[in-house]
Design a protein around this motif. Structure first.
Motif, PDB file in Angstrom:
ATOM      1  N   ILE A  30       8.213  11.343  -1.633  1.00  0.00           N
ATOM      2  CA  ILE A  30       7.804  11.388  -0.233  1.00  0.00           C
ATOM      3  C   ILE A  30       9.002  11.760   0.626  1.00  0.00           C
ATOM      4  CG2 ILE A  30       5.883   9.780  -0.447  1.00  0.00           C
ATOM      5  CD1 ILE A  30       7.673   7.523   0.318  1.00  0.00           C
ATOM      6  N   PRO A  31       8.758  12.400   1.777  1.00  0.00           N
ATOM      7  CA  PRO A  31       9.868  12.869   2.616  1.00  0.00           C
ATOM      8  C   PRO A  31      10.800  11.753   3.067  1.00  0.00           C
ATOM      9  CG  PRO A  31       7.787  13.830   3.344  1.00  0.00           C
ATOM     10  CD  PRO A  31       7.454  12.772   2.341  1.00  0.00           C
ATOM     11  N   CYS A  32      10.236  10.577   3.347  1.00  0.00           N
ATOM     12  CA  CYS A  32      11.035   9.457   3.841  1.00  0.00           C
ATOM     13  C   CYS A  32      10.885   8.278   2.889  1.00  0.00           C
ATOM     14  CB  CYS A  32      10.584   9.068   5.255  1.00  0.00           C
ATOM     15  SG  CYS A  32      11.497   7.665   5.939  1.00  0.00           S
ATOM     16  N   LEU A  33      12.006   7.753   2.412  1.00  0.00           N
ATOM     17  CA  LEU A  33      11.963   6.647   1.458  1.00  0.00           C
ATOM     18  C   LEU A  33      11.316   5.407   2.052  1.00  0.00           C
ATOM     19  CD1 LEU A  33      15.489   6.918  -0.223  1.00  0.00           C
ATOM     20  CD2 LEU A  33      13.282   7.617  -1.168  1.00  0.00           C
ATOM     21  N   ASN A  34      11.428   5.239   3.369  1.00  0.00           N
ATOM     22  CA  ASN A  34      10.888   4.047   4.023  1.00  0.00           C
ATOM     23  C   ASN A  34       9.529   4.306   4.677  1.00  0.00           C
ATOM     24  OD1 ASN A  34      13.189   2.512   3.379  1.00  0.00           O
ATOM     25  ND2 ASN A  34      14.288   3.355   5.131  1.00  0.00           N
ATOM     26  N   GLN A  35       8.850   5.350   4.260  1.00  0.00           N
ATOM     27  CA  GLN A  35       7.543   5.665   4.835  1.00  0.00           C
ATOM     28  C   GLN A  35       6.580   4.501   4.625  1.00  0.00           C
ATOM     29  OE1 GLN A  35       5.900   9.481   3.689  1.00  0.00           O
ATOM     30  NE2 GLN A  35       3.808   8.849   4.168  1.00  0.00           N
ATOM     31  N   GLU A  36       5.903   4.094   5.699  1.00  0.00           N
ATOM     32  CA  GLU A  36       5.007   2.951   5.639  1.00  0.00           C
ATOM     33  C   GLU A  36       3.570   3.292   5.992  1.00  0.00           C
ATOM     34  OE1 GLU A  36       6.607  -0.076   8.124  1.00  0.00           O
ATOM     35  OE2 GLU A  36       8.313  -0.501   6.806  1.00  0.00           O
ATOM     36  N   GLU A  37       3.313   4.487   6.511  1.00  0.00           N
ATOM     37  CA  GLU A  37       1.967   4.841   6.929  1.00  0.00           C
ATOM     38  C   GLU A  37       1.497   6.120   6.245  1.00  0.00           C
ATOM     39  OE1 GLU A  37       1.692   5.045  11.150  1.00  0.00           O
ATOM     40  OE2 GLU A  37       2.045   2.892  11.445  1.00  0.00           O
ATOM     41  N   MET A  38       0.179   6.198   6.046  1.00  0.00           N
ATOM     42  CA  MET A  38      -0.444   7.380   5.464  1.00  0.00           C
ATOM     43  C   MET A  38      -1.464   7.912   6.464  1.00  0.00           C
ATOM     44  SD  MET A  38       1.054   7.156   2.448  1.00  0.00           S
ATOM     45  CE  MET A  38       0.164   8.025   1.172  1.00  0.00           C
ATOM     46  N   LYS A  39      -1.861   9.159   6.291  1.00  0.00           N
ATOM     47  CA  LYS A  39      -2.832   9.747   7.218  1.00  0.00           C
ATOM     48  C   LYS A  39      -3.901  10.489   6.444  1.00  0.00           C
ATOM     49  CE  LYS A  39      -0.093  13.981   7.985  1.00  0.00           C
ATOM     50  NZ  LYS A  39       1.039  13.655   7.118  1.00  0.00           N
ATOM     51  N   MET A  48       7.778   3.162  -0.045  1.00  0.00           N
ATOM     52  CA  MET A  48       6.832   3.207  -1.164  1.00  0.00           C
ATOM     53  C   MET A  48       7.436   3.980  -2.326  1.00  0.00           C
ATOM     54  SD  MET A  48       3.129   3.797   0.679  1.00  0.00           S
ATOM     55  CE  MET A  48       3.742   5.021   1.828  1.00  0.00           C
ATOM     56  N   ASN A  49       7.296   3.426  -3.514  1.00  0.00           N
ATOM     57  CA  ASN A  49       7.812   4.091  -4.700  1.00  0.00           C
ATOM     58  C   ASN A  49       6.732   4.290  -5.756  1.00  0.00           C
ATOM     59  OD1 ASN A  49       9.570   5.179  -6.648  1.00  0.00           O
ATOM     60  ND2 ASN A  49       9.984   3.171  -7.505  1.00  0.00           N
ATOM     61  N   TYR A  50       5.757   3.378  -5.811  1.00  0.00           N
ATOM     62  CA  TYR A  50       4.760   3.428  -6.872  1.00  0.00           C
ATOM     63  C   TYR A  50       3.408   3.917  -6.355  1.00  0.00           C
ATOM     64  CZ  TYR A  50       8.058   0.837  -9.743  1.00  0.00           C
ATOM     65  OH  TYR A  50       9.163   0.455 -10.452  1.00  0.00           O
ATOM     66  N   LEU A  51       2.616   4.436  -7.270  1.00  0.00           N
ATOM     67  CA  LEU A  51       1.299   4.969  -6.945  1.00  0.00           C
ATOM     68  C   LEU A  51       0.403   3.894  -6.336  1.00  0.00           C
ATOM     69  CD1 LEU A  51      -0.488   7.496  -7.180  1.00  0.00           C
ATOM     70  CD2 LEU A  51      -1.121   6.737  -9.474  1.00  0.00           C
ATOM     71  N   ALA A  55       0.918   3.284  -2.611  1.00  0.00           N
ATOM     72  CA  ALA A  55       0.284   4.288  -1.749  1.00  0.00           C
ATOM     73  C   ALA A  55      -1.206   4.008  -1.595  1.00  0.00           C
ATOM     74  CB  ALA A  55       0.500   5.681  -2.323  1.00  0.00           C
ATOM     75  N   MET A  56      -1.867   3.615  -2.681  1.00  0.00           N
ATOM     76  CA  MET A  56      -3.297   3.350  -2.627  1.00  0.00           C
ATOM     77  C   MET A  56      -3.602   2.131  -1.758  1.00  0.00           C
ATOM     78  SD  MET A  56      -4.702   5.780  -4.198  1.00  0.00           S
ATOM     79  CE  MET A  56      -6.382   5.158  -4.285  1.00  0.00           C
ATOM     80  N   LEU A  57      -2.812   1.083  -1.901  1.00  0.00           N
ATOM     81  CA  LEU A  57      -3.031  -0.111  -1.089  1.00  0.00           C
ATOM     82  C   LEU A  57      -2.795   0.169   0.389  1.00  0.00           C
ATOM     83  CD1 LEU A  57      -1.484  -2.953  -3.298  1.00  0.00           C
ATOM     84  CD2 LEU A  57      -3.884  -2.304  -3.050  1.00  0.00           C
ATOM     85  N   GLN A  58      -1.820   1.041   0.683  1.00  0.00           N
ATOM     86  CA  GLN A  58      -1.553   1.395   2.074  1.00  0.00           C
ATOM     87  C   GLN A  58      -2.709   2.198   2.659  1.00  0.00           C
ATOM     88  OE1 GLN A  58       0.898   0.260   3.920  1.00  0.00           O
ATOM     89  NE2 GLN A  58       0.146   1.354   5.715  1.00  0.00           N
ATOM     90  N   LEU A  59      -3.275   3.094   1.863  1.00  0.00           N
ATOM     91  CA  LEU A  59      -4.432   3.863   2.314  1.00  0.00           C
ATOM     92  C   LEU A  59      -5.585   2.935   2.671  1.00  0.00           C
ATOM     93  CD1 LEU A  59      -4.435   6.775  -0.310  1.00  0.00           C
ATOM     94  CD2 LEU A  59      -3.960   7.002   2.132  1.00  0.00           C
ATOM     95  N   ARG A  60      -5.827   1.938   1.826  1.00  0.00           N
ATOM     96  CA  ARG A  60      -6.930   1.013   2.067  1.00  0.00           C
ATOM     97  C   ARG A  60      -6.645   0.114   3.260  1.00  0.00           C
ATOM     98  NH1 ARG A  60      -8.088  -0.543  -4.337  1.00  0.00           N
ATOM     99  NH2 ARG A  60      -8.697   1.578  -4.939  1.00  0.00           N
ATOM    100  N   LYS A  61      -5.395  -0.262   3.407  1.00  0.00           N
ATOM    101  CA  LYS A  61      -5.019  -1.112   4.543  1.00  0.00           C
ATOM    102  C   LYS A  61      -5.262  -0.396   5.862  1.00  0.00           C
ATOM    103  CE  LYS A  61      -1.139  -3.747   6.447  1.00  0.00           C
ATOM    104  NZ  LYS A  61       0.274  -4.169   6.257  1.00  0.00           N
ATOM    105  N   GLN A  62      -4.980   0.906   5.900  1.00  0.00           N
ATOM    106  CA  GLN A  62      -5.157   1.689   7.128  1.00  0.00           C
ATOM    107  C   GLN A  62      -6.577   2.205   7.295  1.00  0.00           C
ATOM    108  OE1 GLN A  62      -0.753   3.710   6.660  1.00  0.00           O
ATOM    109  NE2 GLN A  62      -2.263   4.788   7.858  1.00  0.00           N
ATOM    110  N   GLY A  63      -7.403   2.059   6.254  1.00  0.00           N
ATOM    111  CA  GLY A  63      -8.763   2.564   6.335  1.00  0.00           C
ATOM    112  C   GLY A  63      -8.866   4.065   6.172  1.00  0.00           C
ATOM    113  N   VAL A  64      -7.855   4.682   5.543  1.00  0.00           N
ATOM    114  CA  VAL A  64      -7.868   6.131   5.314  1.00  0.00           C
ATOM    115  C   VAL A  64      -8.816   6.452   4.152  1.00  0.00           C
ATOM    116  CG1 VAL A  64      -6.483   8.134   4.651  1.00  0.00           C
ATOM    117  CG2 VAL A  64      -5.518   6.398   6.178  1.00  0.00           C
ATOM    118  N   THR A  65      -9.643   7.465   4.317  1.00  0.00           N
ATOM    119  CA  THR A  65     -10.569   7.872   3.256  1.00  0.00           C
ATOM    120  C   THR A  65      -9.791   8.430   2.071  1.00  0.00           C
ATOM    121  OG1 THR A  65     -12.201   8.422   4.958  1.00  0.00           O
ATOM    122  CG2 THR A  65     -12.601   9.251   2.719  1.00  0.00           C
TER     123      THR A  65
END
Length: 231
Positions: free
Chosen positions: A37-46, A1-4, A7-17
Motif C-alpha cells: 500500500i502507498p502508506c504504511l500507516n493507511q487506516e481507511e479504505m474506499k 495494515m500489513n495482512y490481508l 484490509a478485509m476487517l477495515q472494509l467491513r468496519k467502514q461498510g465498504v462493499t
C-alpha cells in the motif's frame, strides 16, 4: 495494515462493499510485507480500492507458477484469476481469526437483521454505530450465559446513552426510573426502546424522563422550579 485480513476487517468496519475492491499483483513489493500500500500507516479504505498483494508472502504454493518471467500468454486472464482467488482467500483469512464469541455475535446479528427479535428490533439496531453494535451483541451473549440483570442494563446505558442516571425505586422494587439529560428525539427514543426490550426482564417497568429531572424530596438540586418533572 500489513495482512490481508486487516484490509478485509477495515472494509467491513467502514461498510465498504467488498465486491468493488480489486486485488492486483504489484509491480514492486517488499518480501517482508503482504500488502503493498502507498502508506504504511493507511487506516481507511474506499469504494473501488485497488489492493496490491504480495502473493508469495503466505501463498507461495498457490502462486509460485502464476507469474513466471517466461510466461507471457493470457496476462488479462491471469490478472482476473489472481483477483478472484484473492477474494476467496481474503474471505477465509478474515474468518480464520474469528473467535467463538465473534462467530456467535455474527449469528446473533443475522437474527436481528432477519427479524428474529421483531421488526422494531431490526430497525433499532441500525441506529447504533458498528462499535456500539459490538458492545450490544457482547451484552446479549453474556445475558444468555448468566441471565438478565439490572447491572447489565446499567452497563448498556452507561456505554451507549450519554448523560443518564438509572434509579431503582424504593417504593416499588419492580420500578426503574431513568433520567436522560437530553431532549427526546426519534433516534434516542428508538435506542432506549431497544435497550429496555432487550435488557430489562419482566416484571420490571421502566419510566424514562428526558431533559428535565424528576423531583426528589430533600434533594435540592432536583427541586428547582420550572426544571423538574412530577412523577
Amino acid at each position: 495494515m500489513n495482512y490481508l485480513w486487516e484490509a478485509m476487517l477495515q472494509l467491513r468496519k467502514q461498510g465498504v462493499t467488498e465486491s468493488t475492491v480489486r486485488f492486483k499483483m504489484p509491480q514492486r513489493f517488499s518480501s517482508y510485507m503482504e500488502l503493498s500500500i502507498p502508506c504504511l500507516n493507511q487506516e481507511e479504505m474506499k469504494e473501488g480500492e485497488v489492493i496490491e498483494v504480495n502473493p508469495y508472502y503466505r501463498f507461495y504454493n498457490i502462486f509460485k507458477d502464476f507469474y513466471q518471467p517466461d510466461l507471457k500468454d493470457y496476462p488479462m486472464l491471469r490478472d482476473n484469476l489472481f483477483h478472484l482467488i484473492f477474494h476467496l482467500l481474503a474471505q477465509n483469512d478474515a474468518l480464520s481469526g474469528m473467535t467463538k464469541e465473534e462467530y456467535h455475535k455474527k449469528l446473533l446479528y443475522r437474527d436481528l437483521e432477519e427479524c428474529a427479535f421483531g421488526e422494531s428490533a431490526r430497525n433499532a439496531i441500525g441506529l447504533f454505530t458498528r462499535d456500539e453494535r459490538e458492545f450490544i451483541l457482547s451484552g446479549m451473549l453474556k445475558q444468555y450465559e448468566t441471565g438478565s440483570s439490572l447491572d447489565m442494563f446499567k452497563d448498556m446505558m452507561e456505554e451507549l446513552i450519554p448523560d443518564n442516571i438509572v434509579y431503582h425505586s424504593n417504593q416499588n422494587s419492580y420500578e426503574i426510573l431513568v433520567f436522560i439529560g437530553r431532549r427526546m428525539d426519534k433516534t434516542l427514543e428508538g435506542k432506549m426502546g431497544f435497550l429496555v426490550n432487550m435488557f430489562v426482564e419482566l416484571p420490571y417497568h421502566v419510566e424514562i424522563y428526558y431533559e428535565h429531572h424528576f423531583g426528589i424530596m430533600a434533594i435540592e438540586e432536583t427541586m428547582e422550579i420550572d426544571e423538574i418533572i412530577m412523577c
